[in-house]
Design an enzyme around this catalytic site. Structure first.
Site, PDB file in Angstrom:
ATOM      1  N   SER A  61      17.799 -18.858 -29.641  1.00  0.00           N
ATOM      2  CA  SER A  61      18.295 -20.467 -29.950  1.00  0.00           C
ATOM      3  C   SER A  61      18.269 -21.197 -28.615  1.00  0.00           C
ATOM      4  CB  SER A  61      19.635 -20.565 -30.408  1.00  0.00           C
ATOM      5  OG  SER A  61      19.867 -20.114 -31.518  1.00  0.00           O
ATOM      6  N   ALA A 155      17.111 -21.554 -35.105  1.00  0.00           N
ATOM      7  CA  ALA A 155      17.841 -21.552 -34.072  1.00  0.00           C
ATOM      8  C   ALA A 155      19.293 -22.323 -34.591  1.00  0.00           C
ATOM      9  CB  ALA A 155      17.293 -22.612 -32.992  1.00  0.00           C
ATOM     10  N   LYS A 156      20.488 -21.760 -33.678  1.00  0.00           N
ATOM     11  CA  LYS A 156      21.881 -22.694 -34.362  1.00  0.00           C
ATOM     12  C   LYS A 156      22.210 -23.644 -33.311  1.00  0.00           C
ATOM     13  CE  LYS A 156      25.403 -20.291 -36.083  1.00  0.00           C
ATOM     14  NZ  LYS A 156      25.616 -20.333 -37.458  1.00  0.00           N
ATOM     15  N   ILE A 157      21.311 -24.700 -33.422  1.00  0.00           N
ATOM     16  CA  ILE A 157      21.692 -25.890 -32.596  1.00  0.00           C
ATOM     17  C   ILE A 157      22.575 -26.965 -33.304  1.00  0.00           C
ATOM     18  CG2 ILE A 157      20.302 -27.720 -31.521  1.00  0.00           C
ATOM     19  CD1 ILE A 157      17.691 -26.072 -31.384  1.00  0.00           C
ATOM     20  N   TYR A 161      23.459 -29.326 -37.113  1.00  0.00           N
ATOM     21  CA  TYR A 161      24.508 -29.241 -38.191  1.00  0.00           C
ATOM     22  C   TYR A 161      24.996 -30.290 -38.765  1.00  0.00           C
ATOM     23  CZ  TYR A 161      24.529 -24.144 -38.211  1.00  0.00           C
ATOM     24  OH  TYR A 161      24.140 -22.952 -38.267  1.00  0.00           O
TER      25      TYR A 161
END
Ligand code: PPE
Length: 306
Positions: A61, A155-157, A161
């Site tokens: 990420s 990607a966990k950006i 969220y």
């Protein structure tokens, strides 16, 4: 429940001292990357579930977000295990977080220093205590997942969220436990913080990365178990109306674990209770994570090996 210590840039600080300055780039522009990992209680102490793929995804990420991380994968793994030991957890949720810190404003951000933290907390059932057995009532969200090419679903950006927040808040305001987002073409994507699986006519369907999903590690775990069980899995665009005809639907995620859906848009899923496949997957998953069944895939890392 918060823990006593937080790992911050290579040292341990007390929970209440792990603060940031208001000029931190991530606060203004969402330039953070995170992971969610669980450690489960076993007879041999806390066991982190699938540590390596989580740390790898954190670094991936960061690669996509172009955030330089001054730590190796091994450093991060060690920081995570040490944080669990320091805080004396038997089981916990682990949140590694990398973000652009304080310096200048302006979107580019690469002149701001990278900050890295690992925090842990006790976090029970994500969608409520009854959710794992009874199932949850969900709605299809009016919010879509971002279209391919508008961000990075892999990607966990942090900034991305906000989309999940809109989905989740809308669902809660309407009396649902969670919302399911469609992708830009109107096919099923995922929950605000969970992947989705659909059992229909004896075949399992789950969306692929073309539908703007995060490639979940619990998703991968369940795919492995389904293969063991001999199920056929089809990765394909899933039309919304298939949700209304499904025999079983469940969410997967680190926080949500394996959670059955008992209704979608007030239409009962199958019999309106947890289905037999979902139950079987849960039993296998919890038997492995608790160390009651052999860890045949090497998914557990013990924080306090003896
Ligand atoms: N999709 C999204 C959008 C997502 O955030 C998660 C994890 C998943 C799928 C499942 O991925 P995995 O955990 O690798 O199986 N969501 C994390 C954050 C939840 C939160 O509210 O915070 C999690 O489950 O830890």
């Amino acid at each position: 429940m918060p823990a006593e210590w937080i790992w911050k840039n290579g040292e341990f600080v007390a929970w209440e001292n792990a603060t940031v300055h208001v000029t931190a780039h991530a606060l203004h522009y969402g330039s953070s990357v995170f992971e969610g990992i669980r450690a489960y209680a076993t007879d041999k102490g806390p066991a982190v579930f699938r540590l390596q793929p989580h740390t790898q995804r954190l670094l991936n990420s960061c690669k996509i977000a172009r955030i330089d991380v001054p730590y190796t994968e091994d450093d991060l793994n060690e920081a995570i295990l040490e944080t669990i030991r320091r805080n004396g957890h038997e089981a916990c949720y682990i949140r590694p977080l990398v973000f652009r810190g304080a310096n200048k404003l302006g979107v580019e951000g690469r002149q701001n220093p990278t900050e890295v933290v690992v925090l842990t907390l006790e976090w029970g059932r994500y969608l409520g205590n009854e959710a794992v057995e009874q199932g949850v009532d969900v709605q299809v969200s009016t919010w879509r997942r971002p279209a391919p090419g508008t961000g990075s679903s892999l990607a966990k950006i942090g900034g991305q969220y906000v989309n999940s927040q809109l989905i989740s808040m809308e669902a809660h305001d309407n009396g649902f436990a969670e919302g399911i987002a469609l992708d830009v073409s109107g096919f099923v994507s995922e929950g605000a913080g969970e992947n989705i699986f659909v059992l229909y006519n004896g075949v399992i369907y789950t969306p692929g990365p073309w539908s703007s999903i995060l490639l979940g590690i619990t998703r991968d775990t369940v795919l492995t178990l389904l293969q063991d069980f001999g199920y056929e899995v089809r990765y394909q665009p899933i039309p919304r109306d298939m949700l209304y005809l499904a025999d079983e639907i469940f969410f997967t995620g680190t926080a949500a674990e394996i959670t059955p859906l008992r209704s979608v848009d007030r239409i009962p899923v199958g019999s309106g209770t947890r289905g037999p496949l979902t139950k079987r997957l849960q039993e296998e998953f919890f038997a492995i994570t608790s160390g009651q069944k052999p860890d045949r895939y090497g998914w557990l890392t013990y924080a306090r090996p003896t």
